[in-house]
Design a protein around this motif. Structure first.
Motif, mmCIF file in Angstrom:
data_model
loop_
_atom_site.group_PDB
_atom_site.id
_atom_site.type_symbol
_atom_site.label_atom_id
_atom_site.label_comp_id
_atom_site.label_asym_id
_atom_site.label_seq_id
_atom_site.Cartn_x
_atom_site.Cartn_y
_atom_site.Cartn_z
ATOM 1 N N LEU A 124 -2.690 -3.373 1.421
ATOM 2 C CA LEU A 124 -2.411 -3.485 -0.012
ATOM 3 C C LEU A 124 -1.290 -4.486 -0.274
ATOM 4 N N VAL A 125 -0.255 -4.421 0.532
ATOM 5 C CA VAL A 125 0.892 -5.307 0.340
ATOM 6 C C VAL A 125 0.535 -6.756 0.685
ATOM 7 N N GLU A 126 -0.136 -6.947 1.806
ATOM 8 C CA GLU A 126 -0.425 -8.307 2.265
ATOM 9 C C GLU A 126 -1.512 -8.995 1.435
ATOM 10 N N ASN A 127 -2.407 -8.221 0.833
ATOM 11 C CA ASN A 127 -3.499 -8.810 0.053
ATOM 12 C C ASN A 127 -3.124 -9.057 -1.403
ATOM 13 N N ASN A 128 -1.870 -8.783 -1.742
ATOM 14 C CA ASN A 128 -1.388 -9.060 -3.097
ATOM 15 C C ASN A 128 -0.100 -9.875 -3.010
ATOM 16 N N GLU B 277 3.661 -11.758 -3.923
ATOM 17 C CA GLU B 277 4.966 -11.315 -4.401
ATOM 18 C C GLU B 277 4.924 -11.239 -5.925
ATOM 19 N N GLY B 278 5.672 -10.301 -6.484
ATOM 20 C CA GLY B 278 5.653 -10.120 -7.927
ATOM 21 C C GLY B 278 4.608 -9.128 -8.394
ATOM 22 N N THR B 279 4.041 -8.367 -7.447
ATOM 23 C CA THR B 279 3.010 -7.383 -7.797
ATOM 24 C C THR B 279 3.644 -6.036 -8.136
ATOM 25 N N LEU B 280 3.120 -5.410 -9.183
ATOM 26 C CA LEU B 280 3.523 -4.053 -9.564
ATOM 27 C C LEU B 280 2.354 -3.120 -9.255
ATOM 28 N N PHE B 281 2.530 -2.231 -8.284
ATOM 29 C CA PHE B 281 1.512 -1.240 -7.945
ATOM 30 C C PHE B 281 1.718 -0.008 -8.828
ATOM 31 N N VAL B 282 0.650 0.477 -9.440
ATOM 32 C CA VAL B 282 0.721 1.626 -10.343
ATOM 33 C C VAL B 282 -0.064 2.771 -9.716
ATOM 34 N N LEU B 283 0.631 3.867 -9.418
ATOM 35 C CA LEU B 283 0.028 5.040 -8.783
ATOM 36 C C LEU B 283 0.145 6.254 -9.695
ATOM 37 N N GLU B 284 -0.754 7.195 -9.501
ATOM 38 C CA GLU B 284 -0.657 8.468 -10.216
ATOM 39 C C GLU B 284 0.468 9.315 -9.627
ATOM 40 N N ASP B 285 1.161 10.032 -10.468
ATOM 41 C CA ASP B 285 2.185 10.980 -10.008
ATOM 42 C C ASP B 285 1.475 12.267 -9.591
ATOM 43 N N LEU B 286 1.360 12.493 -8.271
ATOM 44 C CA LEU B 286 0.589 13.623 -7.749
ATOM 45 C C LEU B 286 1.476 14.740 -7.199
ATOM 46 N N ASN B 287 2.671 14.894 -7.750
ATOM 47 C CA ASN B 287 3.614 15.879 -7.216
ATOM 48 C C ASN B 287 3.068 17.304 -7.249
ATOM 49 N N ASN B 288 2.290 17.643 -8.255
ATOM 50 C CA ASN B 288 1.795 19.020 -8.395
ATOM 51 C C ASN B 288 0.322 19.161 -8.017
ATOM 52 N N ILE B 289 -0.206 18.185 -7.292
ATOM 53 C CA ILE B 289 -1.631 18.198 -6.981
ATOM 54 C C ILE B 289 -1.996 19.286 -5.978
ATOM 55 N N ARG B 290 -1.033 19.748 -5.165
ATOM 56 C CA ARG B 290 -1.330 20.768 -4.154
ATOM 57 C C ARG B 290 -1.877 22.058 -4.791
#
Length: 375
Positions: free
Chosen positions: A250-254, A256-269
């Motif tokens: 993911l890092v190498e294929n994008n 510099e200057g990339t913003l990765f947006v992830l879901e907040d999965l803290n309560n997914i368990r």
């Protein structure tokens, strides 16, 4: 800003030095159990009072150096505080595996040409060579941990260095990353390109380990229990390696200057534990957090950023017209079809597209102006 990474180094002591290291580790572990017994009886977690009560006994009974005696108290205090935070009650920890914490410039140091470590033992300092395997040793060293596994010694050294972190004003690419089990990661970037990382191989190997564990548990012999323990460690190492590969890609294929947006999965368990019994193990063993942590530190090194956003309705919202409905998504077919505008696509890709949109909104909020990226 500063970033701390742990360099895992294999050290190569002579036979005599290896004996000294092993003896020092055993003495340190015994001292930890001695201090643990005292703390369990007194419930005293104050470093100063523990130092007055235990310091001289640790030095005399276990032969540890001054700094090592102090490190014993810090190690045991940290373990008790972790237990109290997680279990909310006093449970006496038992230190079984030999270990040794080494304070930089007191218990260990590195020579000028960075080829030898000087390590403190019960019988004075020894110099040992090491293999770095490409680890970056340029920075400030912290308290290291000496580890003995499979007959080999490893030194885990935290290295802190200054890095040029990315600011929100320099973001030039936004990537929505939808994590899951069927696809470990499905991405959608500012150029409208989608990439899928299949999780089928992971599911198959997880199933293999589960079946093998079931067979060993039914045997119930001491050798089968040892085999079970080794199996669990092997599965964990394998899964961490998979997450390393995915996050690195993911890092190498994008750029510099990339913003990765992830879901907040803290309560997914809590949600995964409600899955039907047959599929529960796959859901509960999902290593989503490990992937997130690896992506964060790799992105930071490459002048990229990772943010977490609210995961609500990311797989039920149409990225074209904004219509939200549970019936938009067919989980069994992994298909999304908007009831309002008819837009159809893979449901994981839809999640990544919505995360990309939320990344644009996040960037607008941070910059306080219209976003230059419209995807």
């Amino acid at each position: 800003m500063k970033q701390t990474l742990t360099a895992k180094l294999k050290i190569v002591p002579t036979e005599v030095d290896a004996t000294l290291l092993a003896d020092t580790m055993h003495a340190y572990t015994s001292a930890c159990n001695f201090a643990s017994e005292y703390i369990f009886e007194t419930h005293d977690l104050v470093q100063a009072s523990l130092n007055r009560a235990l310091y001289h006994n640790i030095r005399t009974n276990f032969g540890l150096r001054s700094q090592m005696a102090q490190s014993v108290l810090k190690t045991v205090i940290a373990r008790y505080r972790t237990i109290l935070t997680n279990q909310h009650k006093w449970i006496k920890p038992v230190f079984r595996k030999p270990e040794l914490d080494l304070v930089w410039n007191r218990d260990y140091s590195l020579n000028a040409d960075k080829t030898l470590f000087s390590v403190n033992t019960l019988d004075g300092r020894i110099k040992v060579s090491f293999f770095s395997k490409g680890a970056d040793l340029n920075g400030m060293f912290g308290t290291a941990k000496l580890v003995h596994r499979h007959g080999k010694f490893f030194l885990h050294v935290p290295v802190t260095k200054e890095i040029n972190a990315l600011s929100m004003s320099d973001v030039s690419n936004i990537v929505g990353v939808d994590r899951g089990i069927r696809f470990l990661a499905a991405t959608y970037n500012s150029n409208g390109k989608s990439v899928f990382c299949s999780g089928n191989a992971v599911k198959e190997k997880r199933a293999h380990y589960k079946a093998l564990r079931k067979q060993l548990q039914q045997v119930g012999t001491p050798s089968s229990r040892r085999r079970l323990k080794a199996l669990g460690q092997r599965e964990n190492r394998w899964m961490r390696d998979v997450n390393h590969c995915v996050s690195k890609a993911l890092v190498e294929n994008n750029p510099e200057g990339t913003l990765f947006v992830l879901e907040d999965l803290n309560n997914i368990r809590k949600a995964t534990e409600r899955v039907c019994k047959d599929g529960r193990y796959v859901s509960v063993s999902w290593a989503y957090f490990d992937l997130e942590q690896k992506l964060k530190y790799k992105a930071l090194k490459n002048r990229q950023l990772v943010v977490n956003v609210d995961p609500a309705y990311t797989s039920q919202t149409c990225p074209k017209c904004g219509h939200v409905a549970k019936s938009n998504r067919d989980k069994k077919k992994h298909l999304f079809c908007c009831e309002n505008c008819g837009y159809t696509s893979n449901d994981d890709r839809i999640g990544a597209m919505n995360l990309h949109r939320m990344g644009i909104e996040y960037l607008v909020q941070c910059q306080g102006s219209n976003a230059p990226l419209a995807g």
